[in-house]
Design an enzyme around this catalytic site. Structure first.
Site, PDB file in Angstrom:
ATOM      1  N   VAL A 105       0.255  10.730  11.840  1.00 55.00           N
ATOM      2  CA  VAL A 105       1.665  11.045  11.574  1.00 55.00           C
ATOM      3  C   VAL A 105       1.841  12.231  10.644  1.00 55.00           C
ATOM      4  O   VAL A 105       2.852  12.932  10.706  1.00 55.00           O
ATOM      5  CB  VAL A 105       2.415   9.828  10.990  1.00 55.00           C
ATOM      6  CG1 VAL A 105       2.589   8.749  12.032  1.00 55.00           C
ATOM      7  CG2 VAL A 105       1.722   9.283   9.740  1.00 55.00           C
ATOM      8  N   ASN A 154       6.336   3.275  10.997  1.00 58.32           N
ATOM      9  CA  ASN A 154       5.628   2.155  10.386  1.00 58.32           C
ATOM     10  C   ASN A 154       4.330   2.563   9.691  1.00 58.32           C
ATOM     11  O   ASN A 154       3.901   1.902   8.749  1.00 58.32           O
ATOM     12  CB  ASN A 154       5.321   1.108  11.461  1.00 58.32           C
ATOM     13  CG  ASN A 154       4.387   0.030  10.978  1.00 58.32           C
ATOM     14  OD1 ASN A 154       4.738  -0.791  10.131  1.00 58.32           O
ATOM     15  ND2 ASN A 154       3.157   0.027  11.501  1.00 58.32           N
ATOM     16  N   TYR A 160       1.945   4.557  -3.795  1.00 57.19           N
ATOM     17  CA  TYR A 160       2.545   3.705  -2.765  1.00 57.19           C
ATOM     18  C   TYR A 160       3.985   3.358  -3.150  1.00 57.19           C
ATOM     19  O   TYR A 160       4.907   3.484  -2.335  1.00 57.19           O
ATOM     20  CB  TYR A 160       1.714   2.435  -2.600  1.00 57.19           C
ATOM     21  CG  TYR A 160       2.238   1.462  -1.573  1.00 57.19           C
ATOM     22  CD1 TYR A 160       1.903   1.603  -0.232  1.00 57.19           C
ATOM     23  CD2 TYR A 160       3.050   0.393  -1.939  1.00 57.19           C
ATOM     24  CE1 TYR A 160       2.367   0.707   0.717  1.00 57.19           C
ATOM     25  CE2 TYR A 160       3.527  -0.499  -0.997  1.00 57.19           C
ATOM     26  CZ  TYR A 160       3.182  -0.347   0.330  1.00 57.19           C
ATOM     27  OH  TYR A 160       3.650  -1.241   1.267  1.00 57.19           O
ATOM     28  N   LYS A 202       7.354   4.556  -1.077  1.00 57.36           N
ATOM     29  CA  LYS A 202       8.193   3.552  -0.443  1.00 57.36           C
ATOM     30  C   LYS A 202       9.629   3.616  -0.956  1.00 57.36           C
ATOM     31  O   LYS A 202      10.576   3.270  -0.236  1.00 57.36           O
ATOM     32  CB  LYS A 202       7.602   2.154  -0.639  1.00 57.36           C
ATOM     33  CG  LYS A 202       6.306   1.937   0.123  1.00 57.36           C
ATOM     34  CD  LYS A 202       6.470   2.168   1.618  1.00 57.36           C
ATOM     35  CE  LYS A 202       5.205   1.880   2.397  1.00 57.36           C
ATOM     36  NZ  LYS A 202       5.378   2.058   3.865  1.00 57.36           N
ATOM     37  N   VAL A 222       3.413  -9.819   3.409  1.00 57.05           N
ATOM     38  CA  VAL A 222       3.346 -10.258   4.798  1.00 57.05           C
ATOM     39  C   VAL A 222       1.920 -10.706   5.093  1.00 57.05           C
ATOM     40  O   VAL A 222       0.956 -10.030   4.722  1.00 57.05           O
ATOM     41  CB  VAL A 222       3.764  -9.129   5.755  1.00 57.05           C
ATOM     42  CG1 VAL A 222       3.739  -9.603   7.194  1.00 57.05           C
ATOM     43  CG2 VAL A 222       5.147  -8.593   5.379  1.00 57.05           C
ATOM     44  N   THR A 224      -0.647 -10.440   6.926  1.00 62.36           N
ATOM     45  CA  THR A 224      -1.367  -9.633   7.901  1.00 62.36           C
ATOM     46  C   THR A 224      -2.856  -9.968   7.846  1.00 62.36           C
ATOM     47  O   THR A 224      -3.320 -10.676   6.941  1.00 62.36           O
ATOM     48  CB  THR A 224      -1.184  -8.143   7.608  1.00 62.36           C
ATOM     49  OG1 THR A 224      -1.707  -7.870   6.296  1.00 62.36           O
ATOM     50  CG2 THR A 224       0.284  -7.751   7.652  1.00 62.36           C
TER      51      THR A 224
END
Length: 260
Positions: free
Chosen positions: A60, A86, A155, A159, A190, A192
């Site tokens: 990206v 994402n 991070y 965000k 989450v 994951t």
């Protein structure tokens, strides 16, 4: 599963695992034709086999590579209705005192520049949709946009920044007369595969799991399918008047203090 996304074309970045993979599966199940990106073809192959989605190896943060990806979407699908920005990383992150410039630049490249390029190119394609400029762009932020971490500084910064990016893009699209909506989601912890592997690697996995689950007043982690469900809603025509928003999905983690 409903077919509320039938006839729509979706782009999902970072779609080979976690929230990205769950969203590829969810949007496909709701009828969308999905293109997803990432760097791990071996992880993408079974997702493609299960869903019929199309995988494109892509970074990206690589501005030049966006021309080829955008051209492929236009050629193969003729439109774009949904984009889920994402892809993200926290690799090499640290505190304000310890982080290296190299790691800072890498995290900003993926988490901020990469999101900007995703939104920018999505809007450019959506603007040329056959019936006019229409679509939905969703940015995957984090609850750390609201509650920054001391040991994951870059991070947290990125965000937070992408929420402002989304609001700016939403404002611009509306003022330009585009029916292109831009919103951000802010997940909490989450469950994951990455989180599960971290938990399982600890000396006391049960205690590690309890720590993660205890961050939310609901006393559990989010499931990837729940986050994908929010993305699916924001992608759908049911959310036609929702733009410029930021939606926490964190089990009330950032809602307030628990008291004493």
């Amino acid at each position: 599963m409903s077919d509320r996304l039938a006839g729509k074309v979706a782009l999902i970045t970072g779609g080979t695992a976690g929230i990205g993979e769950a969203t590829v599966r969810r949007l496909s199940a709701e009828g969308a034709k999905v293109i997803f990106t990432g760097s791990r073809k071996e992880a993408a192959d079974p997702i493609c086999a299960d869903t019929g989605a199309t995988f494109v190896a892509h970074k990206v943060q690589d501005a030049a590579a966006w021309d080829e990806l955008s051209a492929r979407i236009r050629k193969d699908f003729g439109r774009l209705d949904i984009a889920f920005a994402n892809a993200g990383t926290e690799k090499g992150d640290s505190s304000i005192e310890a982080i290296t410039l190299e790691n800072w630049n890498n995290i900003l490249g993926v988490n901020l520049t990469g999101v900007m390029l995703t939104v920018q190119n999505a809007v450019r394609i959506m603007k040329d949709n056959p019936e006019g400029p229409v679509g939905s762009v969703i940015i995957n932020s984090s609850m750390n946009a609201l509650r920054a971490m001391g040991n994951y500084m870059a991070y947290s910064v990125t965000k937070s920044a992408v929420v402002a990016l989304g609001k700016s893009a939403a404002n611009y699209c509306g003022q330009a007369g585009y029916k292109i909506r831009v919103n951000s989601i802010l997940p909490g912890v989450v469950e994951t595969e990455m989180i599960t592997s971290i938990v399982d690697s600890q000396p006391d996995p049960a205690a590690a799991r309890a720590m993660y689950e205890g961050m939310s007043p609901l006393k559990r982690m989010a499931q990837v399918g729940e986050v994908a469900g929010l993305v699916a809603f924001l992608s759908s025509d049911e959310a036609a008047f929702i733009s410029g928003g930021e939606y926490t999905i964190d089990g009330a983690t950032t809602a307030g203090m628990s008291g004493v």
